[in-house]
Design a protein around this motif. Sequence first.
Motif, PDB file in Angstrom:
ATOM      1  N   ARG A 136      -1.716  24.131  19.555  1.00  0.00           N
ATOM      2  CA  ARG A 136      -0.379  23.917  19.007  1.00  0.00           C
ATOM      3  C   ARG A 136       0.078  22.475  19.239  1.00  0.00           C
ATOM      4  O   ARG A 136       0.600  21.810  18.339  1.00  0.00           O
TER       5      ARG A 136
ATOM      6  N   ALA B  51      -1.939  20.282  17.057  1.00  0.00           N
ATOM      7  CA  ALA B  51      -1.448  20.373  15.679  1.00  0.00           C
ATOM      8  C   ALA B  51      -0.129  19.623  15.527  1.00  0.00           C
ATOM      9  O   ALA B  51       0.099  18.935  14.528  1.00  0.00           O
ATOM     10  N   ALA B  52       0.753  19.771  16.559  1.00  0.00           N
ATOM     11  CA  ALA B  52       2.020  19.046  16.505  1.00  0.00           C
ATOM     12  C   ALA B  52       1.791  17.538  16.527  1.00  0.00           C
ATOM     13  O   ALA B  52       2.442  16.783  15.804  1.00  0.00           O
TER      14      ALA B  52
ATOM     15  N   GLU C 210       0.475  16.572  13.195  1.00  0.00           N
ATOM     16  CA  GLU C 210       1.547  16.572  12.211  1.00  0.00           C
ATOM     17  C   GLU C 210       2.441  15.356  12.406  1.00  0.00           C
ATOM     18  O   GLU C 210       2.856  14.708  11.434  1.00  0.00           O
TER      19      GLU C 210
ATOM     20  N   ARG D  12       0.496  12.517  11.171  1.00  0.00           N
ATOM     21  CA  ARG D  12       0.471  12.537   9.718  1.00  0.00           C
ATOM     22  C   ARG D  12       1.813  12.059   9.153  1.00  0.00           C
ATOM     23  O   ARG D  12       1.856  11.254   8.215  1.00  0.00           O
ATOM     24  N   SER D  13       2.919  12.558   9.771  1.00  0.00           N
ATOM     25  CA  SER D  13       4.234  12.129   9.312  1.00  0.00           C
ATOM     26  C   SER D  13       4.424  10.635   9.523  1.00  0.00           C
ATOM     27  O   SER D  13       4.960   9.934   8.655  1.00  0.00           O
TER      28      SER D  13
END
Length: 315
Positions: free
Chosen positions: A89, A92-93, A96, A99-100
């Motif tokens: 998690r 993934a965070a 993310e 990615r952002s």
Amino acid sequence: HQADKLEAARVEAAKVEAAKLEAARQDAVRVEFARLETQRQEAVRQESTRLTAAQVETQRQADKLEVARVEVAKLEAAKLAATQAETIRLAAAQLEAQRSEIARQGAAREAARLDTERQEGVRQSAARIEATRIDTAQIEAARALAEKEEDAKREARRAAMGRTLNEEAAQREATEAAARSPSTSTPTSTSTLPYSLSTARRARLWGRTDPNAELVLYADAWARKIESNTQLDTVRDVAKRPHRDPMVTVAIRRDGSVESVTFVLSSGVAEVDEAIRQIVQSHQPYRAFPPGLARDVDVIEVRRTWHFDIGIRLY
């Protein structure tokens, strides 16, 4: 002799007694051995029972330990799974967030690139305009001289035509007056003859300023009509084609019709030039000249540089 017999009997009796004693001793030994063997076997049985009970207890404890180990293993597996899930998690965070951030940076870079391209386009356009202005200034100087000569000739022709028209009008009025009955009066009318390229009175606006404010306002209104009413699809199709910003002179008659579209500087792409011609033609008729302009001007020539992006800009 009798004594020997007695001695022999005594000895024999002693032997028998000794044999009995020996038999009794051996019986006692056998009994004791049997007892000891029984005790040994009982001890062995008890030891075997004790060992069996110990083994059972050991096995039970081992089973309990195994159950505990399995339970601990389950708990450890659950903890590991929870840790792995949390790690996944968090990863993934982080991904993310990365990615952002990458998307934000990419958007910022794209915006910077577009801004740089826009500034570069403005710079190149300014450079082209400046180069064109210099070339145009030279051309205009030659044209101005030629136009002065042409204007002089045109004025002479206009004066001659005015005299001819006045004579024709005087003759026409005289004829009409002779044919008119005394009791009937008809108002006279002044006919307006069509003008040609050579005789039309022209005003030229090469830039955005001019002493004649009405001329500037009319040209700005004309440019706004093209900028506001041109279909975006047409603009997008044209903007996709690599080209330079063209400089175009549009001649507009006083009734709002288009006399001509002249490319002072071509875009370098025939399709783009043709699209500009079609855009100019598609929006006519333009607004007729206001009375102040119409009194003095037959044709207005407006020169603008055309730029295509998300719309049309004339500058």
